[in-house]
Design a protein around this motif. Sequence first.
Motif, PDB file in Angstrom:
ATOM      1  N   LEU A 154      31.197  57.861  35.528  1.00 43.38           N
ATOM      2  CA  LEU A 154      32.352  56.265  35.010  1.00 43.38           C
ATOM      3  C   LEU A 154      32.143  55.086  35.572  1.00 43.38           C
ATOM      4  N   PHE A 155      32.642  55.364  37.077  1.00 39.07           N
ATOM      5  CA  PHE A 155      32.698  54.905  37.909  1.00 39.07           C
ATOM      6  C   PHE A 155      31.628  53.917  38.801  1.00 39.07           C
ATOM      7  N   THR A 156      30.990  52.761  37.711  1.00 39.62           N
ATOM      8  CA  THR A 156      29.507  52.228  38.493  1.00 39.62           C
ATOM      9  C   THR A 156      30.440  51.040  39.765  1.00 39.62           C
ATOM     10  N   PRO A 157      29.761  49.628  39.692  1.00 41.49           N
ATOM     11  CA  PRO A 157      30.524  48.904  40.588  1.00 41.49           C
ATOM     12  C   PRO A 157      30.717  48.344  39.200  1.00 41.49           C
ATOM     13  N   THR A 158      29.956  48.039  37.982  1.00 43.17           N
ATOM     14  CA  THR A 158      31.226  46.791  37.079  1.00 43.17           C
ATOM     15  C   THR A 158      32.272  47.590  37.050  1.00 43.17           C
ATOM     16  N   ALA A 159      32.056  48.679  36.397  1.00 44.87           N
ATOM     17  CA  ALA A 159      33.485  49.381  36.222  1.00 44.87           C
ATOM     18  C   ALA A 159      34.136  49.372  36.974  1.00 44.87           C
ATOM     19  N   GLN A 160      33.914  49.649  38.263  1.00 46.48           N
ATOM     20  CA  GLN A 160      35.567  49.256  39.290  1.00 46.48           C
ATOM     21  C   GLN A 160      35.947  47.533  39.263  1.00 46.48           C
ATOM     22  N   GLU A 161      34.903  47.325  39.042  1.00 48.21           N
ATOM     23  CA  GLU A 161      35.068  45.270  39.398  1.00 48.21           C
ATOM     24  C   GLU A 161      35.849  44.847  37.550  1.00 48.21           C
ATOM     25  N   ALA A 162      36.106  45.702  36.818  1.00 54.62           N
ATOM     26  CA  ALA A 162      36.495  45.922  35.460  1.00 54.62           C
ATOM     27  C   ALA A 162      37.930  46.231  35.687  1.00 54.62           C
ATOM     28  N   ARG A 163      38.618  47.099  36.591  1.00 57.36           N
ATOM     29  CA  ARG A 163      39.377  47.991  36.318  1.00 57.36           C
ATOM     30  C   ARG A 163      40.015  46.891  37.736  1.00 57.36           C
ATOM     31  N   GLN A 164      39.816  46.347  38.530  1.00 59.05           N
ATOM     32  CA  GLN A 164      40.108  45.860  39.787  1.00 59.05           C
ATOM     33  C   GLN A 164      40.741  44.655  38.467  1.00 59.05           C
ATOM     34  N   ARG A 165      40.437  44.426  38.204  1.00 57.46           N
ATOM     35  CA  ARG A 165      40.951  43.063  37.463  1.00 57.46           C
ATOM     36  C   ARG A 165      41.749  43.207  36.151  1.00 57.46           C
ATOM     37  N   ALA A 166      42.094  44.007  36.191  1.00 53.79           N
ATOM     38  CA  ALA A 166      42.760  44.743  34.728  1.00 53.79           C
ATOM     39  C   ALA A 166      44.146  45.290  35.496  1.00 53.79           C
ATOM     40  N   GLN A 167      43.999  45.739  36.921  1.00 48.86           N
ATOM     41  CA  GLN A 167      45.125  45.857  37.782  1.00 48.86           C
ATOM     42  C   GLN A 167      45.967  45.185  38.031  1.00 48.86           C
ATOM     43  N   ALA A 168      44.910  43.624  39.116  1.00 46.77           N
ATOM     44  CA  ALA A 168      45.338  42.584  38.875  1.00 46.77           C
ATOM     45  C   ALA A 168      45.635  41.488  38.235  1.00 46.77           C
ATOM     46  N   LYS A 169      45.625  41.752  37.145  1.00 47.54           N
ATOM     47  CA  LYS A 169      46.097  41.113  35.588  1.00 47.54           C
ATOM     48  C   LYS A 169      47.851  41.078  35.636  1.00 47.54           C
ATOM     49  N   PHE A 170      47.405  42.980  35.890  1.00 52.84           N
ATOM     50  CA  PHE A 170      48.618  43.192  34.690  1.00 52.84           C
ATOM     51  C   PHE A 170      49.392  43.476  36.362  1.00 52.84           C
ATOM     52  N   ALA A 171      49.262  42.921  37.876  1.00 50.30           N
ATOM     53  CA  ALA A 171      50.286  43.073  38.883  1.00 50.30           C
ATOM     54  C   ALA A 171      50.782  41.979  39.059  1.00 50.30           C
ATOM     55  N   GLN A 172      50.138  40.717  38.669  1.00 50.98           N
ATOM     56  CA  GLN A 172      50.291  38.890  38.373  1.00 50.98           C
ATOM     57  C   GLN A 172      51.419  39.230  37.191  1.00 50.98           C
ATOM     58  N   PHE A 173      50.879  39.739  35.639  1.00 51.75           N
ATOM     59  CA  PHE A 173      51.916  39.480  35.310  1.00 51.75           C
ATOM     60  C   PHE A 173      53.374  39.573  35.591  1.00 51.75           C
ATOM     61  N   ILE A 174      53.481  40.987  35.844  1.00 52.74           N
ATOM     62  CA  ILE A 174      55.184  41.949  36.761  1.00 52.74           C
ATOM     63  C   ILE A 174      55.231  41.169  37.421  1.00 52.74           C
ATOM     64  N   LYS A 175      54.866  40.307  38.567  1.00 48.01           N
ATOM     65  CA  LYS A 175      55.191  39.381  39.890  1.00 48.01           C
ATOM     66  C   LYS A 175      55.922  38.431  38.694  1.00 48.01           C
ATOM     67  N   LYS A 176      54.859  37.700  37.521  1.00 48.59           N
ATOM     68  CA  LYS A 176      55.843  36.555  37.250  1.00 48.59           C
ATOM     69  C   LYS A 176      56.997  36.517  36.505  1.00 48.59           C
ATOM     70  N   GLU A 177      56.762  37.926  35.480  1.00 50.26           N
ATOM     71  CA  GLU A 177      57.959  37.710  33.776  1.00 50.26           C
ATOM     72  C   GLU A 177      59.152  38.558  35.539  1.00 50.26           C
ATOM     73  N   GLN A 178      59.005  38.681  36.544  1.00 49.90           N
ATOM     74  CA  GLN A 178      60.549  39.464  36.755  1.00 49.90           C
ATOM     75  C   GLN A 178      60.951  40.670  36.293  1.00 49.90           C
ATOM     76  N   ARG A 179      59.683  41.038  35.705  1.00 47.88           N
ATOM     77  CA  ARG A 179      60.317  42.434  34.354  1.00 47.88           C
ATOM     78  C   ARG A 179      60.226  44.014  34.877  1.00 47.88           C
ATOM     79  N   LEU A 180      60.810  44.894  35.348  1.00 49.72           N
ATOM     80  CA  LEU A 180      61.044  46.201  36.048  1.00 49.72           C
ATOM     81  C   LEU A 180      60.464  46.665  35.006  1.00 49.72           C
ATOM     82  N   ALA A 181      60.661  46.432  33.593  1.00 53.94           N
ATOM     83  CA  ALA A 181      60.404  47.401  32.321  1.00 53.94           C
ATOM     84  C   ALA A 181      59.163  48.322  32.357  1.00 53.94           C
TER      85      ALA A 181
END
Length: 478
Positions: free
Chosen positions: A189-216
């Motif tokens: 399943l780990f095609t280049p396209t799939a890996q790009e989508a995975r990295q985008r999802a991770q980046a959005k979640f990381a940015q959300f955590i930093k922006k919201e300043q919430r640890l839960a």
Amino acid sequence: MTQVSVGEQLAAQGPNFYLPAATAFFRALRVYPAPSDLIVIYEKTIIEPIFKLVVELTQLDMKHRIEAYYDYFPPKKTNVSVDVREVTLGQKRQVLVVNKDFTAGEVIYKEFPVVTALDTDLLEKGTYCAHCLRAIQPGMSLKIPRDSNSVLNLTYCSKACMVTSKNQSHSLLFTLESPLPSELPTPTLFTPTAQEARQRAQAKFAQFIKKEQRLAPLLVARFIGRQVALETQKLVQASSMVEAAASSRVENDYTDSDSDLEKYVLADHLERLRYLEVVANEEEMSLLTEILANALPGLEEFITPEKYATYIGKMAYNTFGVCYGGGRDDRPERTARPEDVEKTRTPYGTQRQIGSALYTVSSYLTHSCQPTVRPSFSLGTSEISIIANQDLKKGDVLTVAFVDVTQHPGESVVECRRRRRFELARGWRFSCGCERCAEEAKALSAEEKSSAAEELKDESKVEETVKKYTESPAATVP
């Protein structure tokens, strides 16, 4: 899927293999994140004699897990046990009691956390270990370079912490590494396209955590990641050449060093804890769901609005604030409404913590404004020590201060009482009925008593949010 395949092969060999087949189907059921859905599939696809055996195995497992839980938990080495006592206003609640006498200043037990999270302003500064929360001193020889293969670049105090963090959840949540152990076949399943989508999802979640300043949300994500890691490790064991021996140990073998995790999975511990009733934040839930779905299709089954709200509610009620040396003075002030600011259990006040951590045993500690024990992080890590504030006799209830209960300079008794009770109402939504609050209430003036009555009325409203838990089957000890 491995266990389902084994079950199908055994079922085809005739009645003599029905029980081994049912055992394989049951193993698959135990690790599947939505077991009720799988039961429905089983009912339609496997023959009736095997299906009945699967149901019987499931019922036996549930009965054992419910009735025997407190035979194993808390671990004997902690010197404590869970009991049901009447706490206030005729309310019965699960509490932690000591199993032997202790003198003031003695350490009753120590406990490692299930999951931890650094405060958002410290996540990438490199001043604290992202796993054990140890302060990293300049020139510390064990400092590990930041992981470049990650959307959330963290620093660790040692290689051991880095490896443990990656194995427990970091690889799944914030890297492009396979979420499965190397012993298991990796899906194509780990095609280049799939890996790009995975990295985008991770980046959005990381940015959300930093922006919201919430640890839960991060604590929930890491908790789910750790569940996935433990369950896939059990699949490795069950798929090994010594399958028969492994199956007899599968419930007891964990890579974690904490003995309280030996008999039961993480979900068994979490489901018995008190929680705040909250509404799931759709944005953060969808971001986490996207991470799991892109890591390995099917993992998103761990997240539903109800499950996510419960996870968040558990973290909100039970996490401790980690701080040592009196805590820090430079934590940024949260801009949200006081009712919406995350709070953790700490006698110094949440504003002084460096991070949050969830513990299985210590979550059973109840609050008192005159606590019998105190949490300590004397080793400078997230390992918690529970220390007696006074001499304790066998059977005494252990209580901690969820908030700063000290009377500050220039603060009257009435002001101190009001401050801590407001903190408890905003953070944990209950009205404190401890002896100290009751004694101080006797000294209030008529005007102060009127104000306190309104305060109690408001606090009682928010306490209804935990009523659902106290009326649930999990709230009573067998």
